[in-house]
Design a protein around this motif. Sequence first.
Motif, PDB file in Angstrom:
ATOM      1  N   GLY A  31       0.805  -1.211   0.000  1.00  0.00           N
ATOM      2  CA  GLY A  31       0.000   0.000   0.000  1.00  0.00           C
ATOM      3  C   GLY A  31       0.835   1.256   0.000  1.00  0.00           C
ATOM      4  O   GLY A  31       0.894   1.975  -0.987  1.00  0.00           O
ATOM      5  N   GLU A  32       1.519   1.555   1.087  1.00  0.00           N
ATOM      6  CA  GLU A  32       2.356   2.740   1.198  1.00  0.00           C
ATOM      7  C   GLU A  32       3.775   2.346   1.587  1.00  0.00           C
ATOM      8  O   GLU A  32       3.977   1.400   2.353  1.00  0.00           O
ATOM      9  CB  GLU A  32       1.810   3.724   2.243  1.00  0.00           C
ATOM     10  N   VAL A  33       4.749   3.082   1.058  1.00  0.00           N
ATOM     11  CA  VAL A  33       6.148   2.847   1.416  1.00  0.00           C
ATOM     12  C   VAL A  33       6.824   4.196   1.653  1.00  0.00           C
ATOM     13  O   VAL A  33       6.367   5.232   1.166  1.00  0.00           O
ATOM     14  CB  VAL A  33       6.910   2.074   0.324  1.00  0.00           C
ATOM     15  N   ARG A  34       7.897   4.155   2.413  1.00  0.00           N
ATOM     16  CA  ARG A  34       8.725   5.339   2.623  1.00  0.00           C
ATOM     17  C   ARG A  34      10.082   5.093   1.973  1.00  0.00           C
ATOM     18  O   ARG A  34      10.440   3.953   1.654  1.00  0.00           O
ATOM     19  CB  ARG A  34       8.910   5.610   4.117  1.00  0.00           C
ATOM     20  N   ILE A  35      10.828   6.159   1.781  1.00  0.00           N
ATOM     21  CA  ILE A  35      12.155   6.028   1.179  1.00  0.00           C
ATOM     22  C   ILE A  35      13.024   5.079   1.994  1.00  0.00           C
ATOM     23  O   ILE A  35      13.749   4.245   1.443  1.00  0.00           O
ATOM     24  CB  ILE A  35      12.839   7.407   1.055  1.00  0.00           C
ATOM     25  N   THR A  36      12.937   5.182   3.324  1.00  0.00           N
ATOM     26  CA  THR A  36      13.742   4.286   4.166  1.00  0.00           C
ATOM     27  C   THR A  36      13.330   2.826   3.973  1.00  0.00           C
ATOM     28  O   THR A  36      14.185   1.930   3.997  1.00  0.00           O
ATOM     29  CB  THR A  36      13.602   4.676   5.651  1.00  0.00           C
ATOM     30  N   ASP A  37      12.023   2.575   3.794  1.00  0.00           N
ATOM     31  CA  ASP A  37      11.550   1.209   3.538  1.00  0.00           C
ATOM     32  C   ASP A  37      12.150   0.671   2.241  1.00  0.00           C
ATOM     33  O   ASP A  37      12.619  -0.477   2.178  1.00  0.00           O
ATOM     34  CB  ASP A  37      10.025   1.179   3.431  1.00  0.00           C
ATOM     35  N   VAL A  38      12.111   1.500   1.219  1.00  0.00           N
ATOM     36  CA  VAL A  38      12.617   1.094  -0.089  1.00  0.00           C
ATOM     37  C   VAL A  38      14.117   0.843  -0.026  1.00  0.00           C
ATOM     38  O   VAL A  38      14.620  -0.170  -0.530  1.00  0.00           O
ATOM     39  CB  VAL A  38      12.291   2.170  -1.146  1.00  0.00           C
ATOM     40  N   ALA A  39      14.846   1.761   0.606  1.00  0.00           N
ATOM     41  CA  ALA A  39      16.296   1.615   0.692  1.00  0.00           C
ATOM     42  C   ALA A  39      16.674   0.325   1.422  1.00  0.00           C
ATOM     43  O   ALA A  39      17.586  -0.402   1.003  1.00  0.00           O
ATOM     44  CB  ALA A  39      16.898   2.829   1.404  1.00  0.00           C
ATOM     45  N   THR A  40      15.965   0.029   2.511  1.00  0.00           N
ATOM     46  CA  THR A  40      16.255  -1.185   3.280  1.00  0.00           C
ATOM     47  C   THR A  40      15.943  -2.442   2.467  1.00  0.00           C
ATOM     48  O   THR A  40      16.739  -3.390   2.439  1.00  0.00           O
ATOM     49  CB  THR A  40      15.442  -1.194   4.584  1.00  0.00           C
ATOM     50  N   ALA A  41      14.774  -2.446   1.818  1.00  0.00           N
ATOM     51  CA  ALA A  41      14.369  -3.635   1.065  1.00  0.00           C
ATOM     52  C   ALA A  41      15.296  -3.919  -0.107  1.00  0.00           C
ATOM     53  O   ALA A  41      15.587  -5.078  -0.415  1.00  0.00           O
ATOM     54  CB  ALA A  41      12.935  -3.458   0.565  1.00  0.00           C
ATOM     55  N   LEU A  42      15.773  -2.860  -0.749  1.00  0.00           N
ATOM     56  CA  LEU A  42      16.626  -3.044  -1.934  1.00  0.00           C
ATOM     57  C   LEU A  42      18.104  -3.123  -1.588  1.00  0.00           C
ATOM     58  O   LEU A  42      18.919  -3.509  -2.417  1.00  0.00           O
ATOM     59  CB  LEU A  42      16.408  -1.894  -2.922  1.00  0.00           C
ATOM     60  N   GLY A  43      18.445  -2.708  -0.355  1.00  0.00           N
ATOM     61  CA  GLY A  43      19.848  -2.703   0.033  1.00  0.00           C
ATOM     62  C   GLY A  43      20.635  -1.615  -0.677  1.00  0.00           C
ATOM     63  O   GLY A  43      21.793  -1.816  -1.067  1.00  0.00           O
ATOM     64  N   VAL A  44      19.997  -0.444  -0.851  1.00  0.00           N
ATOM     65  CA  VAL A  44      20.652   0.675  -1.525  1.00  0.00           C
ATOM     66  C   VAL A  44      20.642   1.889  -0.602  1.00  0.00           C
ATOM     67  O   VAL A  44      19.956   1.913   0.421  1.00  0.00           O
ATOM     68  CB  VAL A  44      19.946   1.024  -2.859  1.00  0.00           C
ATOM     69  N   ALA A  45      21.385   2.911  -0.981  1.00  0.00           N
ATOM     70  CA  ALA A  45      21.415   4.144  -0.201  1.00  0.00           C
ATOM     71  C   ALA A  45      20.091   4.883  -0.345  1.00  0.00           C
ATOM     72  O   ALA A  45      19.426   4.770  -1.378  1.00  0.00           O
ATOM     73  CB  ALA A  45      22.557   5.032  -0.678  1.00  0.00           C
ATOM     74  N   PRO A  46      19.662   5.642   0.669  1.00  0.00           N
ATOM     75  CA  PRO A  46      18.424   6.420   0.558  1.00  0.00           C
ATOM     76  C   PRO A  46      18.414   7.347  -0.655  1.00  0.00           C
ATOM     77  O   PRO A  46      17.361   7.551  -1.266  1.00  0.00           O
ATOM     78  CB  PRO A  46      18.406   7.215   1.872  1.00  0.00           C
ATOM     79  N   SER A  47      19.562   7.902  -1.011  1.00  0.00           N
ATOM     80  CA  SER A  47      19.612   8.777  -2.190  1.00  0.00           C
ATOM     81  C   SER A  47      19.270   8.017  -3.461  1.00  0.00           C
ATOM     82  O   SER A  47      18.587   8.542  -4.350  1.00  0.00           O
ATOM     83  CB  SER A  47      20.993   9.414  -2.307  1.00  0.00           C
ATOM     84  N   THR A  48      19.727   6.770  -3.555  1.00  0.00           N
ATOM     85  CA  THR A  48      19.397   5.937  -4.725  1.00  0.00           C
ATOM     86  C   THR A  48      17.913   5.607  -4.737  1.00  0.00           C
ATOM     87  O   THR A  48      17.253   5.672  -5.776  1.00  0.00           O
ATOM     88  CB  THR A  48      20.218   4.637  -4.698  1.00  0.00           C
ATOM     89  N   ALA A  49      17.367   5.262  -3.564  1.00  0.00           N
ATOM     90  CA  ALA A  49      15.934   4.974  -3.464  1.00  0.00           C
ATOM     91  C   ALA A  49      15.115   6.196  -3.842  1.00  0.00           C
ATOM     92  O   ALA A  49      14.086   6.084  -4.526  1.00  0.00           O
ATOM     93  CB  ALA A  49      15.584   4.526  -2.039  1.00  0.00           C
ATOM     94  N   HIS A  50      15.569   7.365  -3.436  1.00  0.00           N
ATOM     95  CA  HIS A  50      14.847   8.608  -3.757  1.00  0.00           C
ATOM     96  C   HIS A  50      14.844   8.843  -5.259  1.00  0.00           C
ATOM     97  O   HIS A  50      13.818   9.248  -5.831  1.00  0.00           O
ATOM     98  CB  HIS A  50      15.494   9.780  -3.031  1.00  0.00           C
ATOM     99  N   ARG A  51      15.945   8.605  -5.931  1.00  0.00           N
ATOM    100  CA  ARG A  51      16.002   8.801  -7.393  1.00  0.00           C
ATOM    101  C   ARG A  51      15.079   7.819  -8.112  1.00  0.00           C
ATOM    102  O   ARG A  51      14.411   8.177  -9.086  1.00  0.00           O
ATOM    103  CB  ARG A  51      17.441   8.654  -7.888  1.00  0.00           C
ATOM    104  N   LEU A  52      15.042   6.590  -7.644  1.00  0.00           N
ATOM    105  CA  LEU A  52      14.151   5.600  -8.245  1.00  0.00           C
ATOM    106  C   LEU A  52      12.687   6.009  -8.071  1.00  0.00           C
ATOM    107  O   LEU A  52      11.891   5.952  -9.018  1.00  0.00           O
ATOM    108  CB  LEU A  52      14.392   4.221  -7.622  1.00  0.00           C
ATOM    109  N   MET A  53      12.341   6.454  -6.863  1.00  0.00           N
ATOM    110  CA  MET A  53      10.964   6.869  -6.603  1.00  0.00           C
ATOM    111  C   MET A  53      10.598   8.095  -7.430  1.00  0.00           C
ATOM    112  O   MET A  53       9.466   8.219  -7.918  1.00  0.00           O
ATOM    113  CB  MET A  53      10.765   7.173  -5.119  1.00  0.00           C
TER     114      MET A  53
END
Length: 271
Positions: A31-53
Amino acid sequence: MKKNPIQQKPPYPIESVDNALRILQMMRDEGEVRITDVATALGVAPSTAHRLMAMLVYRGFAIRDDSRHYSAGPALGASAIGSSWTRTLRVAVEPTLEILSSRIAETVNLIVRVGVSARFLTSIESSTLLRVGDRTGSVLPARSASGGKVLLAFEPLSQLERLYRGKSAELGGDALNDADFALLVADMAAIRRRGYAINREETETGVGAIGIPVLTPAGSPIASFSVATPVGRLDRLLAPDRLELMFAARDDMTDALKGTTLDRPGVAERP
């Protein structure tokens, strides 16, 4: 029953593509995700998760609320059109879109309506420094986007009632109350009279657009095109000489459809 084969990981996976697809799965299932959730799940830096989002938001596959939570955007739930006529349309009218964009120095989009949604088939991006970017693949509410409005304006009242007052509208969250539906009907009548629709920051802050129908040689609206601009330049596009260029482009697109598979009555009926 035919069983699907076991899916093996490709021998040469593209990590960025896989990460974007995994984010889509997360939003679908959680349903909903946060940047920190995405970064943790993918094993990437928050900045990378932010660019993907940011790219998923740009393409309409995700939306962000005020609390910086991300959820599935309209493009994620959009069904396939299921027909190749849109490719024929795009190939036929794209040269005219390119000419119009260069003459008017703004971004031009080709749009079709599917139910209550406006889908952007292609964009010709302006070379102007301050411009509206490529919206190819985006999905917006038809009653807010200029290209969607101008297509709804050609629909009979019974169709508008089905789209915005019927049972499916209630289930899909698109139902309008009496007052809002009356405003929609009045707006559609005004659009039919003048021949174009206006979107003044109804879909994006700081963005305006003018939508004009693309007509088949038989005179039926099959799609639309919009000229999108930073809202501060919108009134300039409403000047008679600018509108004349847009209407001339509309006529050129109709001519470009002659002799194609779209040059016959009843083709590509819209839902």
